[in-house]
Design a protein around this motif. Structure first.
Motif, PDB file in Angstrom:
ATOM      1  N   GLY A 258     -52.503 -17.239  32.714  1.00  0.00           N
ATOM      2  CA  GLY A 258     -52.005 -16.708  31.453  1.00  0.00           C
ATOM      3  C   GLY A 258     -50.983 -17.598  30.768  1.00  0.00           C
ATOM      4  N   LYS A 259     -50.721 -18.788  31.317  1.00  0.00           N
ATOM      5  CA  LYS A 259     -49.711 -19.673  30.731  1.00  0.00           C
ATOM      6  C   LYS A 259     -50.083 -20.075  29.300  1.00  0.00           C
ATOM      7  N   THR A 260     -51.310 -20.542  29.111  1.00  0.00           N
ATOM      8  CA  THR A 260     -51.717 -20.992  27.779  1.00  0.00           C
ATOM      9  C   THR A 260     -51.770 -19.830  26.803  1.00  0.00           C
ATOM     10  N   THR A 261     -52.166 -18.651  27.273  1.00  0.00           N
ATOM     11  CA  THR A 261     -52.152 -17.474  26.401  1.00  0.00           C
ATOM     12  C   THR A 261     -50.742 -17.179  25.915  1.00  0.00           C
ATOM     13  N   LEU A 262     -49.751 -17.262  26.803  1.00  0.00           N
ATOM     14  CA  LEU A 262     -48.361 -17.058  26.387  1.00  0.00           C
ATOM     15  C   LEU A 262     -47.968 -18.047  25.301  1.00  0.00           C
ATOM     16  N   MET A 263     -48.339 -19.313  25.493  1.00  0.00           N
ATOM     17  CA  MET A 263     -47.996 -20.331  24.505  1.00  0.00           C
ATOM     18  C   MET A 263     -48.692 -20.067  23.175  1.00  0.00           C
ATOM     19  N   ASN A 264     -49.951 -19.712  23.231  1.00  0.00           N
ATOM     20  CA  ASN A 264     -50.690 -19.449  21.998  1.00  0.00           C
ATOM     21  C   ASN A 264     -50.148 -18.223  21.268  1.00  0.00           C
ATOM     22  N   LEU A 265     -49.656 -17.239  22.020  1.00  0.00           N
ATOM     23  CA  LEU A 265     -49.030 -16.075  21.396  1.00  0.00           C
ATOM     24  C   LEU A 265     -47.728 -16.461  20.701  1.00  0.00           C
TER      25      LEU A 265
END
Length: 310
Positions: free
Chosen positions: A42-49
């Motif tokens: 979920g790291k990239t999802t956090l960044m994209n959010l």
């Protein structure tokens, strides 16, 4: 309004039926924050959010007081370098950085000055006029970083920024992050170079399966994990005698001599009582050269929290 923090309030994001992140609550102060977790955590999802590239299914996000639903305002204060090697090969590194600044609305003269400054910061001045197609992986990584910092953002978000960098350039890049953090900015990054994460991060966010396992300074996160005894390496004179004294005092759960001859390895659930015992031993005349925690690092924390298996 929180104008100097990044806030996630009960944020969830699903891609169809696939979980991105679930019920995330975060309060991220300025400084260097490392996102740590296995692929797909979920790291990239956090960044994209944070950047507004994707929007949450529920919950609220503010980035230094700005909502990701206000992309023009957000991009003024934010720089984002993804892990994807997306720099166009047919342009020069200089043109790539310059194009980003012109899109931000800078006048040509100011854009040119800022482009060269950013390129110099990432040590690519001599290669700036070469086409990106001729760059090595590490050089492409650095030119993307140059574009991300060229407008001097207050929030810098970087997905695996140390990949492909040689040791000298990596050290220079980390120094740049530290300089940004010292100016009160946010530097949010993901990294698999965990030994370096321990050294340069002000705080960490540990994530797995779309859920936050822990956040905060590494030392404070470690102190919250009560089910595992703390580990210390005690550099001392007369290690056999020190081991016996510690064991007899009852403040430790395990004591053994370090096989590499560096002193005594200790496991304890009573950190304060252990510290007092060390002080008494030192006052008795035995020289104590140092007490080093051996599990206040990201590797150990992740192992404790998810049982290994990154």
């Amino acid at each position: 309004m929180n104008s100097d923090v990044i806030l996630f309030e009960n944020v969830s994001k699903f891609y169809g039926e696939v979980l991105g992140v679930n019920k995330v609550n975060l309060h991220i102060p300025s400084g260097i924050t490392s996102l740590v977790g296995p692929n797909g955590s979920g790291k990239t999802t956090l960044m994209n959010l944070m950047t507004g590239l994707v929007h949450p299914g529920s919950g609220k996000i503010t980035v230094r007081g700005i909502s990701p639903f206000a992309p023009e305002k957000l991009m003024r204060i934010m720089g984002y370098a993804t892990q994807y090697d997306a720099a166009p090969r047919g342009v020069t590194g200089y043109d790539f950085v310059l194009a980003g600044l012109l899109l931000y609305g800078y006048a040509p003269g100011e854009a040119e000055k800022r482009a060269w400054k950013a390129i110099e910061t990432v040590s690519l001045t001599q290669s700036a006029e070469r086409k990106v197609a001729a760059y090595s992986k590490g050089m492409r990584q650095r030119i993307r970083l140059a574009q991300a910092i060229a407008h001097e953002p207050q929030v810098l978000i970087l997905d695996e920024p140390l990949n492909g960098l040689d040791p000298l350039v990596r050290a220079e890049t980390i120094a740049m992050f530290r300089n940004y953090a010292s100016e009160g900015r946010h530097v949010i990054l993901s990294s698999h170079v965990l030994q370096e994460v321990d050294v340069f991060s002000d705080q960490v966010i540990l994530i797995a399966n779309g859920m936050i396992l822990a956040e905060g300074e590494i030392k404070n996160v470690r102190e919250e994990i009560h089910e595992h005894p703390s580990q210390f390496l005690l550099h001392c004179q007369e290690p056999s005698r020190v081991a016996a004294m510690l064991f007899e005092g009852g403040q430790v759960t395990e004591v053994k001599l370090d096989p590499q001859g560096r002193g005594v390895l200790v496991l304890t659930r009573q950190r304060d009582a252990f510290a007092e015992a060390i002080e008494r031993i030192a006052l008795s005349g035995i020289e104590i050269d140092g007490v080093i925690p051996t599990d206040e690092n990201v590797d150990a924390l992740y192992e404790y929290l998810i049982g290994g298996g990154r």
